[in-house]
Design an enzyme around this catalytic site. Structure first.
Site, PDB file in Angstrom:
ATOM      1  N   LYS A  54       0.803  -1.222   0.000  1.00 16.10           N
ATOM      2  CA  LYS A  54       0.000   0.000   0.000  1.00 16.10           C
ATOM      3  C   LYS A  54       0.842   1.280   0.000  1.00 16.10           C
ATOM      4  O   LYS A  54       0.377   2.332  -0.452  1.00 16.10           O
ATOM      5  CB  LYS A  54      -0.909   0.025   1.228  1.00 16.10           C
ATOM      6  CG  LYS A  54      -1.986  -1.038   1.254  1.00 16.10           C
ATOM      7  CD  LYS A  54      -3.210  -0.611   0.509  1.00 16.10           C
ATOM      8  CE  LYS A  54      -4.381  -1.540   0.776  1.00 16.10           C
ATOM      9  NZ  LYS A  54      -5.592  -1.107   0.069  1.00 16.10           N
ATOM     10  N   SER A 305       1.145  -9.682  -0.345  1.00 24.86           N
ATOM     11  CA  SER A 305       0.836  -8.246  -0.281  1.00 24.86           C
ATOM     12  C   SER A 305       1.314  -7.562   0.992  1.00 24.86           C
ATOM     13  O   SER A 305       1.434  -6.337   1.016  1.00 24.86           O
ATOM     14  CB  SER A 305      -0.673  -8.030  -0.442  1.00 24.86           C
ATOM     15  OG  SER A 305      -1.387  -8.737   0.566  1.00 24.86           O
TER      16      SER A 305
END
Length: 322
Positions: A54, A305
């Site tokens: 992110k 991720s």
């Protein structure tokens, strides 16, 4: 049809990202290959300054905000952790005050990380969607810029990891990508399309938070009443309409995986690569294992991720199972 960023736009966003962090590695792990029956390339987004992909989106978003609104009073956003760390990290670099709203009972260690990056942290609501409503109200009350969890600036920033992976391993048959609100998978779609590749893209959600899978099947946004999964990065009740349009037009399918399968994948990551994966980070491997027969003999990419999970929970998961 939603217009996706061009290769030139994606590369411009990547340059913004690389001013703050280097590319992350991607490795083909032989023990994962033995376990799954296919060549497995893992994209290690657990190797960023916040331990998750992110951060790339936050940097791109904050760059545009500072250029277009240099006197912005501050930003506010809702998160379960990684998006909030991204905004806190990028806002700190840009000299902008960040307020982050999390639900009650959020990850203690993610909360600590956001505060360490300089954010004001507030606990509101029982889950992500409730925290988002509180953040929107706070934006209006304080005159702050509301940073969404899905936005095309975020997509262009996080697409940099997909450019890295697809250029390093251009012959991948399929890439599995976890879906929270969708910036990661939409960035992968944008990069795949911009590079002119035929790689299939498969989204992954937790079966306890199936909103995107239900919406993909229905052809329209379908919200759920709850998001019941320990994998907080994919614990979303309602899909973003724009993200859903992009996914439906470009992804192969969406796979649902149970919490037990996600926990097993976390253990396998540790056993086979000695990498720490949070729940959302292990979803892609869980989906590949679920579709092992379909993928046998092929070259597959997995997006790890993030690796942000509280130590007591990780110790419990890693110590359980065979």
């Amino acid at each position: 049809m939603v217009a996706l960023p061009s290769l030139a736009e994606l590369e411009a966003a990547a340059r913004i990202v690389y001013a703050a962090l280097p590319p992350t590695p991607q490795y083909a792990w032989p023990l994962l290959a033995r376990r799954t029956g296919c060549t497995v390339w893992v994209k290690h987004e657990n190797h960023t300054p916040i331990g998750a992909f992110k951060v790339r989106g936050g940097l791109a978003y904050m760059d545009r905000l500072k250029r277009e609104r240099p006197h912005v009073k501050g930003v506010v956003s809702a998160t379960r952790g990684n998006h909030g760390q991204s905004i806190a990290f990028a806002a700190g670099r840009a000299g902008v005050h960040a307020t982050i709203v999390v639900p009650h009972g959020n990850s203690v260690e993610k909360n600590a990380a956001m505060r360490a990056f300089g954010a004001e942290l507030l606990e509101r609501g029982h889950d992500f969607d409730a925290a988002k409503e509180a953040a929107m109200a706070l934006a209006a009350e304080r005159g702050l810029e509301m940073v969404p969890s899905f936005d095309m600036d975020l997509v262009m920033g996080v697409a940099s990891y997909s450019l890295e992976l697809l250029r390093a391993a251009p012959d991948l048959d399929t890439v599995y990508v976890p879906i929270g609100l969708g910036s990661g998978i939409c960035g992968m779609i944008a990069a795949r399309n911009a590079l002119g590749l035929k790689t299939r893209i498969v989204g992954v959600v937790a079966s306890g938070a199936p909103a995107y899978a239900l919406s993909f099947a229905a052809g329209k946004p379908v919200a759920t009443n709850a998001a019941e999964t320990f994998a907080d990065g994919v614990a979303v009740r309602g899909p973003d309409a724009l993200a859903l349009d992009i996914i439906r037009a470009n992804a192969e399918r969406i796979v649902q995986v149970g919490d037990g399968a996600i926990m097993a994948a976390m253990r396998f990551y540790y056993e086979d690569t000695h990498q720490l994966a949070e729940g959302a980070g292990a979803c892609a491997l869980a989906a590949l294992l679920q579709e092992r027969d379909l993928m046998r003999g092929k070259a597959v990419g997995l997006i790890l991720s993030g690796g942000n999970i509280d130590r007591p929970l990780y110790a419990q998961i890693i110590g359980s199972g065979a």
